[in-house]
Design a protein around this motif. Structure first.
Motif, PDB file in Angstrom:
ATOM      1  N   LEU A 165      13.860  -8.347  42.980  1.00 22.48           N
ATOM      2  CA  LEU A 165      13.630  -6.925  43.250  1.00 22.48           C
ATOM      3  C   LEU A 165      14.815  -6.299  43.965  1.00 22.48           C
ATOM      4  CD1 LEU A 165       9.885  -6.912  44.235  1.00 22.48           C
ATOM      5  CD2 LEU A 165      10.947  -5.702  42.341  1.00 22.48           C
ATOM      6  N   VAL A 166      15.341  -7.009  44.964  1.00 20.75           N
ATOM      7  CA  VAL A 166      16.486  -6.459  45.703  1.00 20.75           C
ATOM      8  C   VAL A 166      17.677  -6.289  44.768  1.00 20.75           C
ATOM      9  CG1 VAL A 166      18.151  -6.978  47.509  1.00 20.75           C
ATOM     10  CG2 VAL A 166      15.760  -7.308  47.947  1.00 20.75           C
ATOM     11  N   THR A 167      17.836  -7.258  43.869  1.00 20.47           N
ATOM     12  CA  THR A 167      18.917  -7.164  42.886  1.00 20.47           C
ATOM     13  C   THR A 167      18.780  -5.908  42.035  1.00 20.47           C
ATOM     14  OG1 THR A 167      18.857  -9.563  42.720  1.00 20.47           O
ATOM     15  CG2 THR A 167      20.028  -8.400  41.012  1.00 20.47           C
ATOM     16  N   LEU A 168      17.560  -5.705  41.521  1.00 22.48           N
ATOM     17  CA  LEU A 168      17.349  -4.565  40.635  1.00 22.48           C
ATOM     18  C   LEU A 168      17.492  -3.252  41.386  1.00 22.48           C
ATOM     19  CD1 LEU A 168      14.359  -5.930  38.562  1.00 22.48           C
ATOM     20  CD2 LEU A 168      16.640  -5.445  37.716  1.00 22.48           C
ATOM     21  N   LEU A 169      16.980  -3.193  42.610  1.00 22.85           N
ATOM     22  CA  LEU A 169      17.040  -1.934  43.346  1.00 22.85           C
ATOM     23  C   LEU A 169      18.465  -1.609  43.771  1.00 22.85           C
ATOM     24  CD1 LEU A 169      13.818  -2.199  45.510  1.00 22.85           C
ATOM     25  CD2 LEU A 169      14.205  -0.823  43.486  1.00 22.85           C
ATOM     26  N   ASP A 170      19.262  -2.635  43.990  1.00 17.21           N
ATOM     27  CA  ASP A 170      20.648  -2.383  44.362  1.00 17.21           C
ATOM     28  C   ASP A 170      21.475  -1.965  43.158  1.00 17.21           C
ATOM     29  OD1 ASP A 170      23.413  -4.277  45.606  1.00 17.21           O
ATOM     30  OD2 ASP A 170      22.788  -2.247  46.076  1.00 17.21           O
ATOM     31  N   GLY A 171      21.261  -2.609  42.038  1.00 18.90           N
ATOM     32  CA  GLY A 171      21.859  -2.164  40.788  1.00 18.90           C
ATOM     33  C   GLY A 171      23.198  -2.755  40.408  1.00 18.90           C
ATOM     34  N   LYS A 172      23.905  -3.367  41.386  1.00 19.77           N
ATOM     35  CA  LYS A 172      25.262  -3.878  41.087  1.00 19.77           C
ATOM     36  C   LYS A 172      25.263  -4.834  39.901  1.00 19.77           C
ATOM     37  CE  LYS A 172      26.381  -5.691  45.009  1.00 19.77           C
ATOM     38  NZ  LYS A 172      26.697  -5.852  46.427  1.00 19.77           N
ATOM     39  N   ILE A 173      24.269  -5.706  39.908  1.00 20.14           N
ATOM     40  CA  ILE A 173      24.279  -6.792  38.934  1.00 20.14           C
ATOM     41  C   ILE A 173      24.017  -6.268  37.531  1.00 20.14           C
ATOM     42  CG2 ILE A 173      23.045  -8.868  38.268  1.00 20.14           C
ATOM     43  CD1 ILE A 173      22.936  -9.642  41.146  1.00 20.14           C
ATOM     44  N   VAL A 188      28.876   6.476  34.697  1.00 19.02           N
ATOM     45  CA  VAL A 188      28.275   5.321  34.016  1.00 19.02           C
ATOM     46  C   VAL A 188      27.515   4.464  35.021  1.00 19.02           C
ATOM     47  CG1 VAL A 188      28.780   3.222  32.734  1.00 19.02           C
ATOM     48  CG2 VAL A 188      30.018   5.304  32.216  1.00 19.02           C
ATOM     49  N   THR A 189      28.136   4.295  36.181  1.00 12.81           N
ATOM     50  CA  THR A 189      27.493   3.478  37.221  1.00 12.81           C
ATOM     51  C   THR A 189      26.138   4.067  37.610  1.00 12.81           C
ATOM     52  OG1 THR A 189      29.706   3.048  38.074  1.00 12.81           O
ATOM     53  CG2 THR A 189      27.877   2.409  39.459  1.00 12.81           C
ATOM     54  N   ARG A 190      26.128   5.366  37.833  1.00  9.76           N
ATOM     55  CA  ARG A 190      24.869   6.025  38.215  1.00  9.76           C
ATOM     56  C   ARG A 190      23.815   5.837  37.142  1.00  9.76           C
ATOM     57  NH1 ARG A 190      27.853  10.619  40.235  1.00  9.76           N
ATOM     58  NH2 ARG A 190      27.609  11.552  38.173  1.00  9.76           N
ATOM     59  N   TYR A 191      24.248   5.970  35.897  1.00 12.34           N
ATOM     60  CA  TYR A 191      23.332   5.874  34.762  1.00 12.34           C
ATOM     61  C   TYR A 191      22.654   4.510  34.727  1.00 12.34           C
ATOM     62  CZ  TYR A 191      21.975   5.919  29.802  1.00 12.34           C
ATOM     63  OH  TYR A 191      21.297   5.837  28.618  1.00 12.34           O
ATOM     64  N   VAL A 192      23.477   3.472  34.817  1.00 14.70           N
ATOM     65  CA  VAL A 192      22.906   2.122  34.729  1.00 14.70           C
ATOM     66  C   VAL A 192      22.073   1.816  35.966  1.00 14.70           C
ATOM     67  CG1 VAL A 192      23.417  -0.313  34.422  1.00 14.70           C
ATOM     68  CG2 VAL A 192      24.865   1.377  33.336  1.00 14.70           C
ATOM     69  N   ALA A 203      14.684   1.904  38.131  1.00 15.72           N
ATOM     70  CA  ALA A 203      13.401   2.172  37.475  1.00 15.72           C
ATOM     71  C   ALA A 203      12.707   0.865  37.121  1.00 15.72           C
ATOM     72  CB  ALA A 203      13.630   3.013  36.215  1.00 15.72           C
ATOM     73  N   VAL A 204      13.472  -0.071  36.557  1.00 18.55           N
ATOM     74  CA  VAL A 204      12.885  -1.367  36.213  1.00 18.55           C
ATOM     75  C   VAL A 204      12.367  -2.057  37.472  1.00 18.55           C
ATOM     76  CG1 VAL A 204      13.418  -3.659  35.332  1.00 18.55           C
ATOM     77  CG2 VAL A 204      14.256  -1.669  34.125  1.00 18.55           C
ATOM     78  N   GLY A 205      13.158  -1.998  38.536  1.00 15.59           N
ATOM     79  CA  GLY A 205      12.761  -2.646  39.790  1.00 15.59           C
ATOM     80  C   GLY A 205      11.457  -2.096  40.332  1.00 15.59           C
ATOM     81  N   TRP A 206      11.375  -0.767  40.437  1.00 18.69           N
ATOM     82  CA  TRP A 206      10.159  -0.154  40.957  1.00 18.69           C
ATOM     83  C   TRP A 206       8.967  -0.436  40.054  1.00 18.69           C
ATOM     84  CZ3 TRP A 206       9.842   0.849  45.746  1.00 18.69           C
ATOM     85  CH2 TRP A 206      10.926   1.381  46.466  1.00 18.69           C
ATOM     86  N   SER A 207       9.194  -0.441  38.729  1.00 20.12           N
ATOM     87  CA  SER A 207       8.068  -0.722  37.820  1.00 20.12           C
ATOM     88  C   SER A 207       7.533  -2.120  38.042  1.00 20.12           C
ATOM     89  CB  SER A 207       8.500  -0.589  36.368  1.00 20.12           C
ATOM     90  OG  SER A 207       9.244   0.564  36.190  1.00 20.12           O
ATOM     91  N   ILE A 208       8.443  -3.065  38.181  1.00 16.53           N
ATOM     92  CA  ILE A 208       7.997  -4.454  38.397  1.00 16.53           C
ATOM     93  C   ILE A 208       7.207  -4.540  39.691  1.00 16.53           C
ATOM     94  CG2 ILE A 208       8.774  -6.788  38.918  1.00 16.53           C
ATOM     95  CD1 ILE A 208      10.983  -6.485  36.975  1.00 16.53           C
ATOM     96  N   LEU A 209       7.709  -3.878  40.729  1.00 14.58           N
ATOM     97  CA  LEU A 209       7.010  -3.913  42.020  1.00 14.58           C
ATOM     98  C   LEU A 209       5.621  -3.316  41.884  1.00 14.58           C
ATOM     99  CD1 LEU A 209       7.390  -4.640  44.972  1.00 14.58           C
ATOM    100  CD2 LEU A 209       8.243  -2.355  45.380  1.00 14.58           C
ATOM    101  N   LEU A 210       5.551  -2.164  41.193  1.00 21.29           N
ATOM    102  CA  LEU A 210       4.256  -1.513  41.009  1.00 21.29           C
ATOM    103  C   LEU A 210       3.306  -2.419  40.225  1.00 21.29           C
ATOM    104  CD1 LEU A 210       2.780   1.188  41.420  1.00 21.29           C
ATOM    105  CD2 LEU A 210       3.542   1.831  39.142  1.00 21.29           C
ATOM    106  N   PHE A 211       3.856  -3.035  39.191  1.00 19.45           N
ATOM    107  CA  PHE A 211       3.037  -3.917  38.365  1.00 19.45           C
ATOM    108  C   PHE A 211       2.424  -5.042  39.192  1.00 19.45           C
ATOM    109  CE2 PHE A 211       1.574  -6.212  34.805  1.00 19.45           C
ATOM    110  CZ  PHE A 211       1.975  -7.534  34.914  1.00 19.45           C
TER     111      PHE A 211
END
Lengths: 326, 353
Positions: free
Chosen positions: A115-123, A171-175, A181-189
């Motif tokens: 989750l931290v990875t997804l919310l940070d976005g770098k990866i 581009v960075t902002r976009y990705v 979004a994926v991170g928050w969805s997983i958390l919500l799920f």
């Protein structure tokens, strides 16, 4: 300081809260590990995705194994699963309960990392920058001789070819937006799944049986701890008496032994009525070996009526018990 | 300060957590040492590899040996290994268990150093910059049209940031650093994964094979450790009592008078914590001469006693406690209750004869 002590005491109050405490500590370690890890995107088309997904997936696996390693219940569960039946029947429900509890706790730290990875976005930026369509954004550097893929692969890095253009930032902002979004969805799920499971469980589960299973799994944990403690105390007493006996034997070798009283050396904390009880009659190596063998191969019955009804004799209560004997 | 004291107390509460504490401290020291140490690549083709690999592998070996040195159990293990059999058998599984547990603890600090070094990536860059296939990483004009030797020298200079050796230096350095760091970090994560998986297998699979034997070896290796401590404590107490009695005797011999040593003892509630202190005479356990004590210390190593407490001794003690209390009669056992002061004196006097 007092607060810390209270918190520690609360967590040490029972084995479940110790496991929960360790689980939370591991999750915090996971976050700290992520923040201190220096993520370094290679910015090469062939390696970006491999590296990023590796960093996203390998640490969770490590944290998962670590979570199972530091959990005491792993040992208790393996012990209960593998022991021969002996005098105590085996309850598979307890093993299943312990296994599922252990699994749930071990999954927390990996989930936190992902989750931290997804919310940070770098990866994700590093992994999927090559898949972004550059025509969505303005400012694409046309003047370099490199092809599109190589240029897009360099987006995650603060390289010279982009200079101060806003293309990279866009581009960075976009990705990152997708990643969060994926991170928050997983958390919500997972939260919804957890709440549903909690709410629906009473309808499908036999609560009485669950209470029994929980009791006996906690009992097994406590029993193992008690056994270890008793062994430690026994070893201490055994050692002390062995040493004293050794000293006395040396004396007997030099002076002929008459009908002399045996002296015992006791230090201040030693001479309670419970002192002899700590050895529990086990005074030889063979006896101890047999005891330890039997503890695994043939665990005793869950029936303590014999010792519960034994009269206690000690200075504090002997008057009571002596009179009761009469 | 208070926090440190509490942590210190907790860590000293038992031997295992003390060793775990030392292990943790060494791991932190290892990480701290790396961050304090300034890695400076020599940037010369002949020395790069040797320097980097040396820095990658020599400190772990050093930490590993330091772990052995700081672990008390090493001397216990050595003693148990070297002692003659005497009346107590030697169990090789116990030696193996102790060795394994010492090794496991000592491996943590080296593992931390290796992980931190690999995650940082500088040593890999320094070691392998000369073997880089720079053409795959980008089109750099500085490498075209030069001899092999010159090329290697240029590549070896990449890790150093001090000067700009050639006009594209900064760009090449960034590309190469990223590439090598990526490989280095991959190796680091793989190493961590392998170690964790191995530890998990050992801990998870071991119970399938040797659980009963494991309980035994754990118990007896802990016993050996505790017995050693008890022996040291008993020797210290004996030495103290020996000294007291010796001095008392000397004074008596000078003064020519005989005074009972009993008056020096503390009784019940007058003095002492709980009135159960024995006199110095009793603490000597009958060992009163230098030769006897030498014999005790010599035989402790050359011929350790069997692991069997005398049944009559154990019975006598337990019976003695019960009888002495219930009947209030003179008993062979000293048990320090104030009501039994006179009995104590009689028993001790008897022993002097």
């Amino acid at each position: 300081m007092e607060r810390l002590k209270l918190v520690l005491q609360y967590f040490q109050s029972n084995s479940e809260s110790i496991s929960n405490g360790i689980c939370i500590i591991l999750a915090l370690v996971s976050v700290k590990l992520y923040t201190s890890f220096d993520f370094n995107c290679p910015c090469l088309p062939q390696y970006n995705r491999l590296y990023s997904l590796g960093v996203m997936l390998v640490p969770p696996i490590i944290l998962f194994f670590l979570g199972m390693l530091v959990n005491r219940h792993t040992g208790v569960m393996m012990d209960e699963w593998l022991r021969p039946e002996g005098q105590r029947s085996k309850n598979p429900a307890v093993v299943k309960f312990l296994f599922s509890a252990m699994l749930q706790r071990a999954m927390l730290a990996p989930m936190v990392w992902i989750l931290v990875t997804l919310l940070d976005g770098k990866i994700l930026i590093c992994a999927f920058s090559v898949s972004v369509d550059p025509h969505l954004f303005s400012g694409f550097p046309n003047n370099t001789g490199l092809d599109v893929i190589k240029i897009m692969a360099m987006v995650p890095c603060k390289d010279n070819i982009f200079g101060h253009s806003s293309f990279r930032k866009a581009v960075t902002r976009y990705v990152r937006c997708y990643s969060q979004a994926v991170g928050w969805s997983i958390l919500l799920f997972f939260i919804v799944l957890g709440s549903l499971a909690r709410l629906i469980k009473p309808f499908f589960d036999d609560h009485a049986r669950f209470l029994q299973t929980r009791y006996w799994s906690n009992y097994l944990d406590v029993e193992q701890k008690m056994f270890d403690e008793t062994c430690v105390l026994h070893a201490r007493d055994f050692a002390r008496k062995c040493v004293v006996q050794f000293f006395e034997e040396m004396r007997e070798d030099s002076v002929p032994m008459l009908d002399r009283p045996y002296f015992s050396v006791s230090t201040k904390d030693d001479w309670d009525c419970e002192d002899e009880d700590r050895l529990h009659g086990v005074t030889r190596q063979e006896q101890m070996d047999k005891l330890l063998d039997k503890w695994f191969c043939s665990k005793p019955q869950l029936d303590v009526r014999r010792i519960a009804n034994r009269p206690r004799l000690c200075p504090g209560c002997s008057k009571r018990s002596l009179s009761s004997e009469v | 300060m208070d926090k440190f004291r509490m942590m210190f107390q907790f860590l000293q509460s038992n031997q295992e957590s003390f060793m775990n504490g030392i292990c943790g401290i060494m791991a932190l020291a290892s990480a701290q040492m790396y961050s304090v140490f300034e890695f400076s690549c020599p940037c010369m083709p002949e020395y790069n590899y040797a320097y980097s690999m040396g820095l990658l592998f020599v400190p772990p070996v050093w930490f590993f040996l330091l772990g052995f040195v700081m672990n008390n159990n090493v001397s216990v293990l050595a003693e148990e290994w070297r002692r003659p059999t005497g009346s107590r058998h030697k169990d090789p599984t116990i030696l193996r268990y102790m060795f394994c547990s010492i090794t496991q603890r000592s491996l943590i600090a080296p593992a931390v150093w290796l992980s931190v070094t690999l995650m940082h990536g500088k040593s890999f860059l320094c070691a392998f910059s000369t073997s880089l296939d720079i053409d795959r990483l980008g089109n750099f004009s500085v490498f075209s049209g030069i001899s092999e030797l010159e090329r290697v020298k240029l590549l070896a200079r990449i890790p150093c940031e001090d000067e700009v050796y050639f006009e594209q230096h900064k760009e090449i350095r960034m590309v190469a650093t990223r590439y090598m760091k990526c490989i280095s970090q991959t190796c680091g994560w793989m190493l961590l994964l392998m170690m964790t998986f191995t530890a998990f297998l050992i801990r998870g699979i071991r119970p399938c094979f040797t659980q009963a034997a494991f309980l035994k070896t754990k118990y007896w290796s802990h016993y050996i450790d505790i017995e050693r401590k008890m022996f040291d404590e008993t020797c210290k107490e004996h030495a103290k009592s020996f000294a007291k009695v010796c001095i008392h005797q000397y004074f008596e011999s000078i003064s020519g008078e005989m005074r009972s040593i009993h008056h020096n003892r503390t009784y019940g509630s007058e003095d002492g914590e709980n009135g159960r202190e024995l006199g110095d005479e009793e603490k000597l356990m009958g060992i009163r001469a230098q030769e006897d004590m030498n014999k005790v210390l010599w035989n402790w190593h050359t011929s350790k006693p069997a692991l069997a407490l005398r049944k009559d001794k154990v019975d006598l003690q337990s019976n003695g406690t019960l009888k002495g209390y219930a009947n209030g009669e003179a008993n062979v056992l000293l048990n320090g209750h104030t009501s039994d002061v006179e009995k104590k004196e009689w028993a001790v006097y008897y022993s002097k004869v």
